[in-house]
Design an enzyme around this catalytic site. Structure first.
Site, mmCIF file in Angstrom:
data_model
loop_
_atom_site.group_PDB
_atom_site.id
_atom_site.type_symbol
_atom_site.label_atom_id
_atom_site.label_comp_id
_atom_site.label_asym_id
_atom_site.label_seq_id
_atom_site.Cartn_x
_atom_site.Cartn_y
_atom_site.Cartn_z
ATOM 1 N N LYS A 37 44.538 44.438 35.479
ATOM 2 C CA LYS A 37 44.477 43.041 35.948
ATOM 3 C C LYS A 37 43.474 42.922 37.073
ATOM 4 O O LYS A 37 43.149 43.919 37.750
ATOM 5 C CB LYS A 37 45.845 42.543 36.413
ATOM 6 C CG LYS A 37 46.451 43.289 37.625
ATOM 7 C CD LYS A 37 45.994 42.816 38.996
ATOM 8 C CE LYS A 37 46.570 43.654 40.126
ATOM 9 N NZ LYS A 37 45.861 43.629 41.382
ATOM 10 N N ILE A 48 41.921 54.889 38.891
ATOM 11 C CA ILE A 48 43.144 55.097 39.687
ATOM 12 C C ILE A 48 42.919 54.616 41.124
ATOM 13 O O ILE A 48 41.837 54.793 41.681
ATOM 14 C CB ILE A 48 43.495 56.605 39.678
ATOM 15 C CG1 ILE A 48 43.750 57.070 38.236
ATOM 16 C CG2 ILE A 48 44.707 56.899 40.552
ATOM 17 C CD1 ILE A 48 43.741 58.576 38.062
ATOM 18 N N GLY A 54 43.139 48.901 42.713
ATOM 19 C CA GLY A 54 43.495 47.481 42.861
ATOM 20 C C GLY A 54 43.523 46.753 41.541
ATOM 21 O O GLY A 54 43.446 45.531 41.478
ATOM 22 N N LEU A 55 43.648 47.540 40.445
ATOM 23 C CA LEU A 55 43.632 46.956 39.093
ATOM 24 C C LEU A 55 44.997 47.083 38.409
ATOM 25 O O LEU A 55 45.124 46.795 37.213
ATOM 26 C CB LEU A 55 42.567 47.657 38.235
ATOM 27 C CG LEU A 55 41.130 47.543 38.759
ATOM 28 C CD1 LEU A 55 40.192 48.456 37.967
ATOM 29 C CD2 LEU A 55 40.650 46.093 38.687
ATOM 30 N N ALA A 56 46.005 47.529 39.147
ATOM 31 C CA ALA A 56 47.378 47.698 38.626
ATOM 32 C C ALA A 56 47.449 48.672 37.451
ATOM 33 O O ALA A 56 48.313 48.525 36.586
ATOM 34 C CB ALA A 56 47.994 46.348 38.250
ATOM 35 N N GLY A 57 46.569 49.665 37.430
ATOM 36 C CA GLY A 57 46.599 50.639 36.333
ATOM 37 C C GLY A 57 47.945 51.364 36.257
ATOM 38 O O GLY A 57 48.545 51.460 35.188
ATOM 39 N N SER A 83 50.814 50.412 37.547
ATOM 40 C CA SER A 83 51.869 49.438 37.234
ATOM 41 C C SER A 83 51.867 49.083 35.756
ATOM 42 O O SER A 83 52.921 48.928 35.135
ATOM 43 C CB SER A 83 51.670 48.156 38.044
ATOM 44 O OG SER A 83 51.797 48.419 39.412
ATOM 45 N N ASP A 123 53.784 44.745 41.439
ATOM 46 C CA ASP A 123 52.869 44.216 40.413
ATOM 47 C C ASP A 123 53.362 44.473 38.993
ATOM 48 O O ASP A 123 52.784 43.972 38.032
ATOM 49 C CB ASP A 123 51.487 44.894 40.525
ATOM 50 C CG ASP A 123 50.679 44.385 41.705
ATOM 51 O OD1 ASP A 123 51.099 43.397 42.336
ATOM 52 O OD2 ASP A 123 49.620 44.980 41.982
HETATM 53 O O1 C5P Z 1 55.497 47.402 45.453
HETATM 54 P P1 C5P Z 1 54.409 48.409 45.604
HETATM 55 O O2 C5P Z 1 54.913 49.823 45.472
HETATM 56 O O3 C5P Z 1 53.226 48.155 44.752
HETATM 57 O O4 C5P Z 1 53.902 48.253 47.088
HETATM 58 C C1 C5P Z 1 53.175 49.241 47.758
HETATM 59 C C2 C5P Z 1 53.158 48.933 49.245
HETATM 60 O O5 C5P Z 1 52.335 47.799 49.500
HETATM 61 C C3 C5P Z 1 54.512 48.591 49.840
HETATM 62 O O6 C5P Z 1 55.209 49.735 50.226
HETATM 63 C C4 C5P Z 1 54.125 47.739 51.026
HETATM 64 O O7 C5P Z 1 53.700 48.571 52.088
HETATM 65 C C5 C5P Z 1 52.899 46.984 50.515
HETATM 66 N N1 C5P Z 1 53.246 45.661 49.961
HETATM 67 C C6 C5P Z 1 53.569 44.623 50.819
HETATM 68 N N2 C5P Z 1 53.904 43.408 50.293
HETATM 69 C C7 C5P Z 1 53.880 43.199 48.962
HETATM 70 C C8 C5P Z 1 53.526 44.233 48.070
HETATM 71 C C9 C5P Z 1 53.208 45.465 48.608
HETATM 72 O O8 C5P Z 1 53.589 44.782 52.053
HETATM 73 N N3 C5P Z 1 54.200 41.985 48.504
#
Ligand code: C5P
Length: 310
Positions: A11, A97, A100-103, A105, A138
């Site tokens: 994405k 990897i 920032g492309l949600a690979g 996820s 994501d």
């Molecule tokens: O949910 P995810 O594992 O992708 O998030 C990685 C990190 O990014 C979280 O631990 C947090 O530090 C930060 N994050 C955030 N707010 C969000 C999504 C991610 O602060 N809405």
């Protein structure tokens, strides 16, 4: 033995607005995510010994307990109540990897959808999205993908119209650079925390502004997304690969808009169509090469993970 093949698209963020902080420490976001046709492919086969065995054609990827594929498989098995379920999973990695492309996820979402089919569990899409939300912010988006508004941590989804569009994405990334998502949000809090909104009323006003954006349901060359990414303001000054990518993309005379995706370092230019996208890539080929950037021409994709049963 039956094999299930699942395509897991990347994405880009057409909009990433940091609204404020949540009681759980995450950031409250207002985003529009858009699937693109750069995709990983996963295959799944049953095994009856409760093992989840993962292999990948990219040796740089961790295959351990931190891998979202492994975590998604275990979560789905634990929630099913059938402790003997196992799978052999192979990942063909095409999405960069830490980009920032949600690979990661999307691979996790593909695992939930693929194993739900392989194991015959009958979970609904909503149940899979709920499981996905427990694994990453994501990941719920990646289940159905396409173009969706993503609120909350990113897990509160509101689909947009599926109207087709010929817009294309010229995506660039330095393969040697990755950006940590927790670092980007932490830096954002340090630099911009003082101006964060607070309170549900203020958040909802911003959500409503985004829901009614003219470009949202039918983005086109005459009404393109302006591309906003609040993390770009904090990542760009500190990551040279992002500065180089954006500087090159900004020289394109006919790009509709330019931005970083997610927490970077991938950046992209939105182009009117695939032909313009290929021309732009050719035009910047020398610059990309000199800066060590890889480039892809991608179409916008109307869906998230897709399953084929052989
Ligand atoms: O949910 P995810 O594992 O992708 O998030 C990685 C990190 O990014 C979280 O631990 C947090 O530090 C930060 N994050 C955030 N707010 C969000 C999504 C991610 O602060 N809405």
């Amino acid at each position: 033995m039956s094999t299930i093949t699942v395509t897991a698209p990347a994405k880009v963020n057409l909009h990433l607005e940091v609204l404020g902080l949540r009681p759980d420490g995450f950031h409250e976001l207002a985003m529009v995510m858009q699937s693109i046709d750069l995709a990983d492919q996963l295959t799944f086969q049953n095994r009856a010994d409760a093992q989840v065995v993962l292999s990948c054609d990219d040796p740089s990827l961790s295959l351990g307990d931190d891998n979202l594929i492994v975590r998604a498989a275990r979560l789905l098995r634990d929630r099913s109540g059938f402790s003997e379920l196992g799978a052999t999973i192979h990942l063909s990695k095409r999405i960069p990897i830490g980009a920032g492309l949600a690979g990661g996820s999307s691979d996790g979402a593909a695992t939930l959808v693929g194993l739900n089919t392989l194991w015959g569990l009958g979970n609904s899409r909503q149940q899979l999205e709920a499981a996905a939300a427990d694994l990453g912010s994501d990941m719920p988006f990646c289940v159905s993908g396409g173009r969706q508004l993503c609120f909350g941590r990113g897990e509160r989804l509101e689909p947009c119209s599926a109207a087709s569009t010929s817009l294309a994405v010229l995506l660039v990334k330095n393969p040697a650079v990755s950006v940590s998502t927790p670092w980007a949000y932490q830096r954002c809090k340090e630099l911009q925390g003082a101006t964060y909104l607070s309170g549900e009323e203020a958040f909802e006003l911003r959500r409503q502004t985004l829901r009614t954006a003219r470009w949202l349901n039918q983005p086109s060359a005459s009404c393109p997304p302006p591309l906003r990414n609040d993390l770009q303001q904090v990542v760009e000054p500190e990551v040279e690969a992002v500065q180089q990518a954006l500087a090159l993309l900004r020289t394109l005379p006919d790009s509709l808009a330019v931005a970083m995706s997610g927490s970077g370092p991938s950046c992209f230019a939105l182009m009117e169509n695939m032909e313009a996208c290929h021309q732009a890539r050719d035009q910047l080929a020398e610059g990309f090469f000199a800066a060590g950037l890889q480039a892809w021409c991608c179409a916008l994709q109307p869906n998230g993970v897709t399953v084929q049963v052989e």
